[in-house]
Design an enzyme around this catalytic site. Sequence first.
Site, PDB file in Angstrom:
ATOM      1  N   GLY A 193       8.762  23.279  63.253  1.00 28.03           N
ATOM      2  CA  GLY A 193       9.501  24.466  63.678  1.00 28.03           C
ATOM      3  C   GLY A 193       9.630  25.509  62.579  1.00 28.03           C
TER       4      GLY A 193
ATOM      5  N   GLU B 133       6.487  27.416  62.733  1.00 29.83           N
ATOM      6  CA  GLU B 133       6.536  28.210  63.968  1.00 29.83           C
ATOM      7  C   GLU B 133       7.452  29.417  63.808  1.00 29.83           C
ATOM      8  OE1 GLU B 133       7.500  24.552  65.973  1.00 29.83           O
ATOM      9  OE2 GLU B 133       5.761  24.749  67.285  1.00 29.83           O
TER      10      GLU B 133
HETATM   11  N1  CAA Z   1      15.006  17.269  60.343  1.00 27.76           N
HETATM   12  C1  CAA Z   1      16.144  16.709  59.884  1.00 27.76           C
HETATM   13  N2  CAA Z   1      16.344  16.368  58.590  1.00 27.76           N
HETATM   14  C2  CAA Z   1      15.327  16.616  57.738  1.00 27.76           C
HETATM   15  C3  CAA Z   1      14.120  17.189  58.139  1.00 27.76           C
HETATM   16  C4  CAA Z   1      13.980  17.547  59.519  1.00 27.76           C
HETATM   17  N3  CAA Z   1      12.889  18.139  60.015  1.00 27.76           N
HETATM   18  N4  CAA Z   1      13.300  17.289  57.068  1.00 27.76           N
HETATM   19  C5  CAA Z   1      13.984  16.792  56.039  1.00 27.76           C
HETATM   20  N5  CAA Z   1      15.217  16.384  56.430  1.00 27.76           N
HETATM   21  C6  CAA Z   1      16.254  15.778  55.616  1.00 27.76           C
HETATM   22  C7  CAA Z   1      15.938  14.342  55.244  1.00 27.76           C
HETATM   23  O1  CAA Z   1      16.279  13.471  56.291  1.00 27.76           O
HETATM   24  C8  CAA Z   1      16.775  14.170  54.004  1.00 27.76           C
HETATM   25  O2  CAA Z   1      18.117  13.927  54.401  1.00 27.76           O
HETATM   26  P1  CAA Z   1      18.978  12.753  53.645  1.00 27.76           P
HETATM   27  O3  CAA Z   1      19.049  13.226  52.210  1.00 27.76           O
HETATM   28  O4  CAA Z   1      20.288  12.819  54.347  1.00 27.76           O
HETATM   29  O5  CAA Z   1      18.217  11.509  53.818  1.00 27.76           O
HETATM   30  C9  CAA Z   1      16.731  15.541  53.355  1.00 27.76           C
HETATM   31  O6  CAA Z   1      16.342  16.464  54.381  1.00 27.76           O
HETATM   32  C10 CAA Z   1      15.707  15.634  52.242  1.00 27.76           C
HETATM   33  O7  CAA Z   1      14.467  15.218  52.782  1.00 27.76           O
HETATM   34  P2  CAA Z   1      13.537  14.109  52.073  1.00 27.76           P
HETATM   35  O8  CAA Z   1      14.379  13.146  51.321  1.00 27.76           O
HETATM   36  O9  CAA Z   1      12.621  13.578  53.111  1.00 27.76           O
HETATM   37  O10 CAA Z   1      12.766  15.036  51.040  1.00 27.76           O
HETATM   38  P3  CAA Z   1      11.305  14.760  50.423  1.00 27.76           P
HETATM   39  O11 CAA Z   1      11.146  15.749  49.324  1.00 27.76           O
HETATM   40  O12 CAA Z   1      11.114  13.329  50.106  1.00 27.76           O
HETATM   41  O13 CAA Z   1      10.286  15.125  51.618  1.00 27.76           O
HETATM   42  C11 CAA Z   1       9.441  16.452  53.421  1.00 27.76           C
HETATM   43  C12 CAA Z   1      10.212  16.447  52.085  1.00 27.76           C
HETATM   44  C13 CAA Z   1       7.993  16.064  53.166  1.00 27.76           C
HETATM   45  C14 CAA Z   1       9.512  17.863  53.986  1.00 27.76           C
HETATM   46  C15 CAA Z   1      10.091  15.443  54.391  1.00 27.76           C
HETATM   47  O14 CAA Z   1      11.496  15.682  54.415  1.00 27.76           O
HETATM   48  C16 CAA Z   1       9.589  15.524  55.787  1.00 27.76           C
HETATM   49  O15 CAA Z   1       8.507  15.046  56.074  1.00 27.76           O
HETATM   50  N6  CAA Z   1      10.380  16.132  56.701  1.00 27.76           N
HETATM   51  C17 CAA Z   1      10.024  16.207  58.098  1.00 27.76           C
HETATM   52  C18 CAA Z   1       8.933  17.242  58.336  1.00 27.76           C
HETATM   53  C19 CAA Z   1       8.556  17.266  59.797  1.00 27.76           C
HETATM   54  O16 CAA Z   1       8.085  16.304  60.354  1.00 27.76           O
HETATM   55  N7  CAA Z   1       8.791  18.442  60.458  1.00 27.76           N
HETATM   56  C20 CAA Z   1       8.489  18.607  61.845  1.00 27.76           C
HETATM   57  C21 CAA Z   1       9.691  18.249  62.685  1.00 27.76           C
HETATM   58  S1  CAA Z   1       9.332  18.167  64.410  1.00 27.76           S
HETATM   59  C22 CAA Z   1       9.336  19.786  64.933  1.00 27.76           C
HETATM   60  O17 CAA Z   1       9.555  20.728  64.167  1.00 27.76           O
HETATM   61  C23 CAA Z   1       9.086  19.950  66.385  1.00 27.76           C
HETATM   62  C24 CAA Z   1       8.870  21.328  66.835  1.00 27.76           C
HETATM   63  O18 CAA Z   1       7.815  21.924  66.717  1.00 27.76           O
HETATM   64  C25 CAA Z   1       9.922  22.016  67.511  1.00 27.76           C
END
Ligand code: CAA
Length: 261
Positions: free
Chosen positions: A112, A115
């Site tokens: 998102g 996006e």
């Molecule tokens: N939603 C909710 N929480 C999120 C998040 C997300 N998309 N991305 C990161 N966070 C949170 C983590 O859960 C974490 O919270 P806690 O400290 O409470 O555990 C905090 O943010 C820090 O994140 P990380 O510890 O994971 O940080 P990192 O540096 O190790 O990794 C990252 C960074 C690679 C961006 C990893 O956080 C990640 O992969 N995030 C998800 C990315 C993703 O998949 N985005 C797509 C979501 S689906 C979507 O967007 C659908 C759509 O089109 C509408």
Amino acid sequence: MQFETLLLEQKEPGIHLLTINRPQALNALSPQVIAELTGALAALRADPGVRVLLVTGAGEKSFVAGADIAAMSAMSPLEARAFALAALGLLRGFEAAPFPVIALVNGYALGGGCELAMACDWIVAAESAQFGQPEVNLGICPGFGGTQRLPRLVGRAMAMEMCVTGRAVKAPEALRIGLVNHVVPAAGLLDKGLELGRAIAAKGPVAVGIVKHLIQHGQDLDLENALRLEADNFAVLCATADKREGMAAFLEKRKPAFIGC
Ligand code: CAA
């Protein structure tokens, strides 16, 4: 307006900065963020003094790391549909706003977040920025327009690869494939946004809004109708005080003083 997840400030006359402010969750888009962004955008669109909107994320790590996965994990299909439609309405609102919206991407722009950035009129990226549609890693597809806006920006094959494999592209590659307009050092990101904002704010605002409208909507029309849309809007602009002022200023060898009508 008071927000829990956003910061909204006027940086300079006509130049507003909207910051998504949930750095503890890498600025993930929860339903509350979407609702607050919708309210903020409505207020900005109702203010005729807004000339340009800059959008960024709080902290140094992330623009927006996606839709909020914790919130989505609990959603029923109907709730997920309502969430996606609310976000789609918001993103269409950025595209329909009468002023340019520039994304200042300061780190992760995933799902998102990518996006949201693509719904802005263009993107300036920090050297640390990364763009991707990693939804397939979660067993879902993009829900806020990624499969539709990404191919329009970078072409079908690259969009297909990014959405099907979830591979993120870093700032230099994003520049090369046409996803972003500029890559700057992270410390210079806001300055680049303000530089662009000042350039836009100095132009005739009605003309800027119509140029945006023509480029946004013309590309979805056939060429003949798109060209006629441009000719009609060119004619409408010739009825404005700003057209008279802009041309008089040129002929009198002075800077124009546009008034926005
Ligand atoms: N939603 C909710 N929480 C999120 C998040 C997300 N998309 N991305 C990161 N966070 C949170 C983590 O859960 C974490 O919270 P806690 O400290 O409470 O555990 C905090 O943010 C820090 O994140 P990380 O510890 O994971 O940080 P990192 O540096 O190790 O990794 C990252 C960074 C690679 C961006 C990893 O956080 C990640 O992969 N995030 C998800 C990315 C993703 O998949 N985005 C797509 C979501 S689906 C979507 O967007 C659908 C759509 O089109 C509408």
